[in-house]
Motif scaffolding. Structure first.
Motif, mmCIF file in Angstrom:
data_model
loop_
_atom_site.group_PDB
_atom_site.id
_atom_site.type_symbol
_atom_site.label_atom_id
_atom_site.label_comp_id
_atom_site.label_asym_id
_atom_site.label_seq_id
_atom_site.Cartn_x
_atom_site.Cartn_y
_atom_site.Cartn_z
ATOM 1 N N ASP A 248 0.903 -1.009 0.088
ATOM 2 C CA ASP A 248 -0.039 -0.019 0.069
ATOM 3 C C ASP A 248 0.831 1.317 0.158
ATOM 4 N N ASP A 250 0.073 3.887 -1.519
ATOM 5 C CA ASP A 250 -0.454 5.639 -1.365
ATOM 6 C C ASP A 250 -1.257 5.893 0.040
ATOM 7 N N GLY A 251 -1.099 4.616 0.952
ATOM 8 C CA GLY A 251 -1.552 5.020 2.173
ATOM 9 C C GLY A 251 -2.795 4.917 2.566
ATOM 10 N N ASP A 252 -3.855 4.320 1.684
ATOM 11 C CA ASP A 252 -5.054 4.297 2.163
ATOM 12 C C ASP A 252 -5.638 3.035 2.831
ATOM 13 N N ARG A 254 -5.250 0.167 1.665
ATOM 14 C CA ARG A 254 -5.629 -0.957 0.661
ATOM 15 C C ARG A 254 -4.395 -1.258 -0.078
ATOM 16 N N ARG A 255 -4.192 -2.544 -0.540
ATOM 17 C CA ARG A 255 -3.151 -2.922 -1.503
ATOM 18 C C ARG A 255 -3.965 -2.902 -2.860
ATOM 19 N N ASP A 256 -3.997 -1.894 -3.619
ATOM 20 C CA ASP A 256 -4.766 -1.977 -4.933
ATOM 21 C C ASP A 256 -4.179 -1.827 -6.066
ATOM 22 N N ASP A 263 0.344 2.089 -5.713
ATOM 23 C CA ASP A 263 0.395 0.928 -5.341
ATOM 24 C C ASP A 263 1.061 0.101 -6.326
HETATM 25 CA CA CA Z 1 -3.247 1.941 -1.553
#
Ligand code: CA
Length: 448
Positions: A248, A250-252, A254-256, A263
């Motif tokens: 992850d 971008d730090g949101d 979730r690993r998208d 990511d």
């Molecule tokens: Ca993410």
């Protein structure tokens, strides 16, 4: 090479004449490169978006689980099979509720069985493969994306030490920067392959990994679509590779790797880093190979320092020096003495762990150089040569054997033993023994 399960790029790689397989289940079987030993037997044609239905025919592999009857029987047992995987899913933290909702209305996609055993008659020459993948348009688009995401690439390079141009090249070659990727639901594809056909053990883990990804909420199930073997996102992660390498960035939370460019870029970098990427080193060099060279020294088993290669007369065009002469490299001569040679460094092997096809890794390396501002290869390919069809490769082996050259059991695949036999024949008739199997070579053989 084996089955190219992922993308257009891989499909082409598998069809390209020079590709040699890595062992299955090496560092990563990640992308379901179901490698069987030679590239040209397993590539599948590109899948139309709607996808035709299953042919109803037995697979070409001859594997007992690939007969039409076995496929029908396994399909009839599909839900029993899936239910049998529930205890393993539970151990991975998948809830019963999710398992039921994910599998209740699932049907097998039997069209995948045709793709699993596809055997193309024609193969692609390495130069045609490179022509398709390293185009002016793809170079321009890659540079545009490198500029647009410059700060992300800066941060990823700092964090992982992996060359941005290589990551961009993987993005470009795998899916043409996300514009050509499969539309098959990953859950359905991996479930089908987990219960039907000849790679069930491998795909059971992929299916369970897919459930885990959905359970964790990294990617929404409806977004989880990809190749027929279950590779997804612009750089084509298999579910197991996702588990191992996705981050992850971008730090949101979730690993998208599908919809978040940071990511996706960072996860791809993490993958290469974990596979041993050497920071600050390149992938390889185009080299000129002298006609007097001993072509037995080509291939991945013969690594030596760039300095030693130079002593054997293998040099960069225009007298360019090797910046790190002590680095070890192996020599690849994809089209024999009539085409360019390449000295491949450790990072080339790292790219091959991403996708075990030499033509693929060469395309990645070359596109990365072009994105950086480098030029085309200096030497020409033997474009007048035609790559042999499968039937012709078999004929080549039979004719070599008839003349007393040892090819082993003719199987239509040009492996190390066939290449050795070709070299012996070429030496016998006073040609440069480069081992390159071509239509021209078959003609020379038939003329004897
Ligand atoms: Ca993410």
């Amino acid at each position: 090479m084996g089955i190219a399960t992922r993308t257009f790029a891989t499909i082409l790689a598998c069809a390209a004449g020079l590709v040699v397989a890595a062992a299955p289940a090496t560092a990563q079987e990640r992308r379901a490169d179901l490698v069987t030993g030679s590239i040209d037997t397993r590539a599948a044609p590109p899948v139309a978006p709607q996808g035709p239905v299953w042919s109803g025919e037995s697979g070409a592999s001859g594997d007992p689980s690939m007969t039409a009857a076995a496929i029908r029987a396994a399909a009839a047992n599909f839900h029993v099979c899936l239910e049998g995987l529930w205890p393993q899913a539970a151990r991975r933290g998948v809830s019963r509720r999710l398992f039921e909702s994910a599998t209740a209305s699932l049907t097998p996609d039997l069209r995948i069985m045709d793709l699993l055993d596809a055997q193309p008659e024609f193969t692609k020459a390495v130069w045609d493969y490179l022509d398709v993948l390293v185009t002016d348009a793809r170079i321009a688009k890659g540079r545009e994306l490198l500029a647009r995401y410059e700060r992300t690439f800066d941060a990823v390079e700092r964090a992982y030490g992996v060359d941005r141009y290589v990551i961009a090249a993987i993005w470009g070659v795998e899916t043409n920067y996300g514009t050509i990727s499969g539309q098959k639901p990953v859950l359905r594809s991996t479930a089908t392959l987990a219960c039907i056909g000849r790679r069930q053990n491998y795909f059971r883990a992929e299916f369970l990994d897919t459930l885990e990804i959905i359970q964790r909420g990294d990617i929404k199930p409806e977004k989880l679509v990809g190749s027929w073997a279950g590779a997804f996102g612009p750089t084509q992660f298999m579910p197991s590779a996702f588990k191992r390498y996705a981050v992850d960035f971008d730090g949101d939370g979730r690993r998208d790797v599908i919809d978040s460019v940071p990511d996706m870029i960072a996860s791809t970098a993490n993958n290469l880093k974990k596979d041993g990427w050497v920071q600050g080193a390149t992938w390889g060099y185009e080299v000129v190979v002298p006609a007097t060279f001993d072509f037995h020294l080509t291939g991945r088993d013969h690594a030596m320092s760039l300095r030693d290669w130079q002593r054997l007369g293998v040099a960069r065009p225009h007298g360019l020096a090797f910046p790190r002469p002590d680095d070890k490299a192996f020599l690849l001569v994809p089209a024999g003495i009539q085409g360019p040679g390449f000295l491949m460094l450790h990072n080339f092997r790292v790219i091959m762990r991403y996708n075990p096809a030499e033509a693929y890794a060469l395309a990645i390396g070359h596109l990365s150089d072009r994105l950086r501002g480098g030029a085309s290869f200096v030497q020409h390919w033997p474009r007048y040569e035609r790559v042999l069809t499968r039937a012709e490769r078999l004929q080549l082996q039979e004719e070599l054997a008839r003349r007393g050259f040892d090819v082993g059991e003719p199987d239509g695949r040009v492996g190390a033993r066939t290449r050795d036999a070709i070299r012996d024949f070429q030496a016998h008739i006073g040609r440069v023994p480069d081992g390159f199997a071509s239509a021209g070579l078959l003609e020379q053989l038939m003329a004897r």
